[in-house]
Each structure stands twice: as C-alpha cells, then as structure tokens.
Design an enzyme around this catalytic site. Structure first.
Site, PDB file in Angstrom:
ATOM      1  N   ILE A   1     -17.006 -30.846  27.186  1.00 26.23           N
ATOM      2  CA  ILE A   1     -18.065 -29.896  27.519  1.00 26.23           C
ATOM      3  C   ILE A   1     -19.336 -30.263  26.774  1.00 26.23           C
ATOM      4  O   ILE A   1     -19.326 -30.394  25.546  1.00 26.23           O
ATOM      5  CB  ILE A   1     -17.662 -28.454  27.146  1.00 26.23           C
ATOM      6  CG1 ILE A   1     -16.269 -28.118  27.678  1.00 26.23           C
ATOM      7  CG2 ILE A   1     -18.687 -27.442  27.662  1.00 26.23           C
ATOM      8  CD1 ILE A   1     -15.627 -26.936  26.985  1.00 26.23           C
TER       9      ILE A   1
ATOM     10  N   TYR B   1     -38.005 -29.391  36.233  1.00 28.12           N
ATOM     11  CA  TYR B   1     -36.681 -28.771  36.247  1.00 28.12           C
ATOM     12  C   TYR B   1     -36.078 -28.806  37.655  1.00 28.12           C
ATOM     13  O   TYR B   1     -34.907 -29.172  37.832  1.00 28.12           O
ATOM     14  CB  TYR B   1     -36.787 -27.336  35.734  1.00 28.12           C
ATOM     15  CG  TYR B   1     -35.470 -26.611  35.589  1.00 28.12           C
ATOM     16  CD1 TYR B   1     -34.560 -26.974  34.604  1.00 28.12           C
ATOM     17  CD2 TYR B   1     -35.132 -25.548  36.440  1.00 28.12           C
ATOM     18  CE1 TYR B   1     -33.353 -26.310  34.461  1.00 28.12           C
ATOM     19  CE2 TYR B   1     -33.932 -24.875  36.299  1.00 28.12           C
ATOM     20  CZ  TYR B   1     -33.043 -25.261  35.306  1.00 28.12           C
ATOM     21  OH  TYR B   1     -31.850 -24.597  35.178  1.00 28.12           O
TER      22      TYR B   1
ATOM     23  N   LYS C   1     -32.615 -30.927  38.750  1.00 24.99           N
ATOM     24  CA  LYS C   1     -31.434 -30.284  39.318  1.00 24.99           C
ATOM     25  C   LYS C   1     -31.180 -30.741  40.750  1.00 24.99           C
ATOM     26  O   LYS C   1     -30.023 -30.885  41.169  1.00 24.99           O
ATOM     27  CB  LYS C   1     -31.588 -28.761  39.248  1.00 24.99           C
ATOM     28  CG  LYS C   1     -31.553 -28.212  37.826  1.00 24.99           C
ATOM     29  CD  LYS C   1     -30.258 -28.560  37.099  1.00 24.99           C
ATOM     30  CE  LYS C   1     -30.167 -27.895  35.726  1.00 24.99           C
ATOM     31  NZ  LYS C   1     -28.918 -28.241  35.022  1.00 24.99           N
TER      32      LYS C   1
ATOM     33  N   VAL D   1     -28.413 -16.395  34.511  1.00 25.68           N
ATOM     34  CA  VAL D   1     -27.593 -16.036  33.358  1.00 25.68           C
ATOM     35  C   VAL D   1     -28.488 -15.675  32.175  1.00 25.68           C
ATOM     36  O   VAL D   1     -29.510 -16.327  31.923  1.00 25.68           O
ATOM     37  CB  VAL D   1     -26.650 -17.196  32.968  1.00 25.68           C
ATOM     38  CG1 VAL D   1     -25.677 -16.751  31.880  1.00 25.68           C
ATOM     39  CG2 VAL D   1     -25.884 -17.694  34.196  1.00 25.68           C
TER      40      VAL D   1
END
Length: 257
Positions: free
Chosen positions: A7, A159, A163, A194
């Site tokens: 991770i 950004y 992505k 989030v």
C-alpha cells in the site's frame, strides 16, 4: 489463507484507513510512505498482522531509474509468495498541488505532481507485474483514481490529467494481462469525495485558483463527504469481489454489490 498487501501513502487519510481495515491475523502489510503512522503501528501490534514500513518519497523514486524495482524487490524478499492466497498492490499515494489555472502553474511543480500521481503508480505496477508474472496466485492491483480523471475542473489541469492518465494506463494493462495465462486483475477506481487533508486544502484555496471551491465547501458543510473508513471499506469490498477488474475504470459510487 491470508494475503499480502502493498500500500502506498499508508501513513494518513484514505491509505491509513485502508491499512487499518486489513490488519487481520495472518495478513502481511507492506506500507510505502514518507512517514510512519503511530496509530497504524499500535493497531498492528494488537491484530496479529505483520506490518512493515518502507519509507520512500515516491516522487523522487519515480524519477530514479530502477527505484521502483529496487523497492518491490526489497518487499518481495520479505515474504514467501507461496504462503499466501493473494497478492495485492494498492496505489493510493497522491498529491493535489499545484492548484490554479494552467498559465500560472510552474513546470517543476507540475512535473513533481505527475511523478507522484502517475509515474510512480505506473512504475510500481510494472514492477509488481514483472515480479509476479510466473505466479499462478490471485494477483490484483487497485489504482486509487478520482472523478477528476473523467470530469474537467478549472484549476485542476495537472490533477485531472494525471488521474486520466492513470485510468487509461490501467485500461491498457488490463488488455495485456487478460492475454496472459496468469495475468493480474487491475482496476482504477474513484473512491468518491473523501474527507481527507486534500479536501481541507481545497476548501482553503482561493476562488480565482479553483472556481469550483464552493461546491466542495457545501459538500463538507452538508455532511456529504465520505469518512475515510467508509471509503476504504467500499474500495476493499470491491477489491476482493469476484467482479473486480471486469471494468478497468470504475467509480465506487456506481458499483452495485
């Protein structure tokens, strides 16, 4: 049998929440981050899971030839692949800056951003696939993406581009892995909005740098943000589902169990 999880960005936010939920007896967690998480280390001691830290700056590693291979080699030397039912790579680490219109962005800042958000997960994915190519194990790669990779935002050109690149890279990797006898399952998944430090940074940004700021402020004030624990739970449920990897690019909000 237990699984091995690798991770990135596991020391805080969504990455830490993912790691905390994987602390089950027998699991091995190999966490890559610039700093450690005291909360995660304390939880690991109580869980019976194995937790190892690899402190690395992914932006720097992405720009150094062979650094990703060296990092993954170090991880793979620390466990017996045959002792686990599955191998997982979760590319979660990410940055948001630079924020602002493209004509104000510094080229060096943009390059550093791309190194963390795109080059590093590409390099780690390639290394993981190379080291596990001959293994018949259940191999899965989760790229933590964003809706910004599919919807343009003024002020987020770097950004959004990073992505979008991660999404399309994953589409290509799926085609390649599907053609192999022991190919891995891969998916680039947007986790929703989030409540992390990234969101706090967005709310503090000036409107002239990010015109959509008010939308995220309103989401926060209305309680519309996912807490990291909930987002992590949804991502992991999808990661371990039989249907994981059927679609190379997905949004957790659209996934029907």
């Amino acid at each position: 049998m237990a699984k091995v999880y690798m991770i990135t960005g596991a020391s805080r936010g969504l990455g830490e929440a993912i790691a905390l939920q994987l602390l089950e007896e027998g699991n091995e967690l190999h966490c890559i981050a610039r700093t450690r998480s005291d909360r995660l280390e304390q939880a690991a001691l109580k869980s019976g899971a194995s937790l190892s830290w690899y402190q690395a700056d992914l932006g720097q590693a992405a720009n150094e030839g062979g650094a990703a291979d060296e990092l993954l080699q170090q991880i793979f030397r620390n466990f017996d692949t045959g002792a686990f039912s599955g191998l997982r790579l979760i590319n979660n680490a990410g940055v948001l800056n630079p924020i602002g219109p493209a004509h104000r962005n510094d080229a060096a800042d943009a390059a550093a951003h791309i190194a963390v958000n795109l080059t590093a997960p590409m390099a780690l994915t390639s290394s993981f696939l190379r080291f596990t190519e001959a293994l018949a194990a259940d191999k899965r790669i989760l790229q933590v993406s964003s809706g910004a990779g599919r919807k343009p935002y003024a002020g987020w050109s770097v950004y959004c581009a990073a992505k979008a690149g991660l999404d399309h890279f994953t589409r290509c990797v799926k085609l390649e892995q599907d053609a192999l006898p022991h190919g891995a399952k891969v998916a680039s998944v947007a986790p929703g909005v989030v409540d992390t430090q990234m969101q706090a940074l967005i709310r503090e940004t000036e409107d002239d740098r990010f015109p959509s700021r008010s939308r995220f402020v309103e989401l926060h004030e209305a309680g519309g943000l996912l807490i990291p624990h909930e987002a992590a739970s949804r991502l992991l449920e999808l990661l371990e589902h039989d249907r994981f990897g059927e679609e190379p690019v997905a949004d957790i909000r659209d996934w029907v169990r």
